[in-house]
Design an enzyme around this catalytic site. Sequence first.
Site, short mmCIF file in Angstrom:
data_model
loop_
_atom_site.label_atom_id
_atom_site.label_comp_id
_atom_site.label_asym_id
_atom_site.label_seq_id
_atom_site.Cartn_x
_atom_site.Cartn_y
_atom_site.Cartn_z
N SER A 266 32.22 39.30 33.64
CA SER A 266 32.11 38.54 34.86
C SER A 266 33.48 38.87 35.65
O SER A 266 33.56 38.35 36.78
CB SER A 266 32.47 37.04 34.59
OG SER A 266 33.80 36.75 33.80
N LYS B 270 41.12 38.91 39.83
CA LYS B 270 39.74 38.20 39.83
C LYS B 270 40.04 36.50 40.14
O LYS B 270 40.96 35.86 40.04
CB LYS B 270 39.26 38.17 38.15
CG LYS B 270 38.09 37.44 37.70
CD LYS B 270 38.00 37.74 36.49
CE LYS B 270 36.53 37.11 35.85
NZ LYS B 270 36.21 37.45 34.36
N SER C 172 34.03 40.42 29.19
CA SER C 172 34.28 40.59 30.83
C SER C 172 35.19 41.39 31.57
O SER C 172 34.86 41.69 32.95
CB SER C 172 34.45 38.75 31.04
OG SER C 172 33.51 38.42 31.01
#
Length: 441
Positions: free
Chosen positions: A136, A62, A160
């Site tokens: 996210s 990420k 997330s």
Amino acid sequence: MADHVESILTTIHKRNPELNAYVSVADEQALRSAEACDARIRELGPAAWRDRPLLGITVSVKDLIQTEDLPTTRGSLLRNRRADVDAPAVQRLRRAGAVVIGKTATSEHGWSASTVSRVAPPARNPWAPGRTTGGSSGGGAAAVAAGLCSAALGTDGAGSVRIPAAFCGVAGFKPSYGRIPYVPSGAERLSHLGPLAGSVRDVRELTAVLAGPHRDDPDSGLLAPAPARDLPALRIGWLEFPGTSAEVREVSERVCPVLAARGHRVEQMPVPFTDPGPALVDILAAAEAAGTAREDEADCDPGRLAVVRYGRTLGAMDLMRAEETRLALRRRLASVMECYELLAMATVPVEPFDAEAIAPPGYENPAELRWLSWSPATYPFNMSGQPAITLPVGFTSAGLPVGVQLVGPVGGDDLVLDAAARLEADLALRPTSPDHPPKGS
């Protein structure tokens, strides 16, 4: 390995313009790593995996997590640089033989539970590209679901990892707080690192590599994991959160008789705590405000800027009240976990919404401070620090994945993973891929 990685890279460059899962791809670095894997296998044969259990496994990272060979933008126009060193979790992946294949999309600083930012187009769900991945860690979830990597490393401050895993039909694990070192860590003490993969077994193997204390994350040395044990018949509390759609409820509750057939006692129960969402918002908003200079406002995501400006209105008493709420929640859930070995529930109460939205209809305005409240089953367990995993359990009539979340006591990570692996095996759910969706899509 090199041929496999080259094939994955070809697929990324073909599919990513549609899905926007990656913000950068490590073509040359990944191929060099794969060639090193091949050389090791030629030299050592099967022994090559002895101390490198992830040898040749492609893993995405990420874009909130530092990598020395790729930019870390944090989904923001304000940062676009290479870190001096990999984050500890990335170092551990590489030492275990994993091939880091690229950086995946996130919202700015991970502020929203969608994957919309000003750095790249919105990430899109491989099962329905008009729909969101959630966030996210949505880029990582989309990449795993679409076969653009074998596994992904995400972060989870309010859901997330678990929200996009549920929306994209993969497994996603938030370990107990501190189980995996998070460097640099945030003062809000909500964010966990966690893996996403196509199966619970793969999630477990990644967690084993990633877990353990590190000197740069003081919280990572505080947890003493509970010892692994044989799974007896468990008492499981089934929670239904407000706002759960009829179809999500129907699909998720199909796991209850499956768990009962295993000998577990599944009890429907009301949500045993008051929604900690307002306290979570205050803690997150204060942290965002503390990390954002006023001269940078012009380059901020407008939604995140609204959160930052709210955070600047908070005083010490507001934050103390929020921390008191967190402490009360931890005490309450510790008491609940004395009666139940596990809690289970639909991971997200709604189906994936529009890919370009930051939240479902009615929750899009950050100034109303409700931008996370549509996912009430995820963020309480960031506040409590408990381990939680989501795994896919079925599909809606539109062919969209539905996930169920299992939550255990603090330190009970192995219990959660064991139960999830057995549920996964009992369900025998075998969706072929988003390219060949199940009947009814």
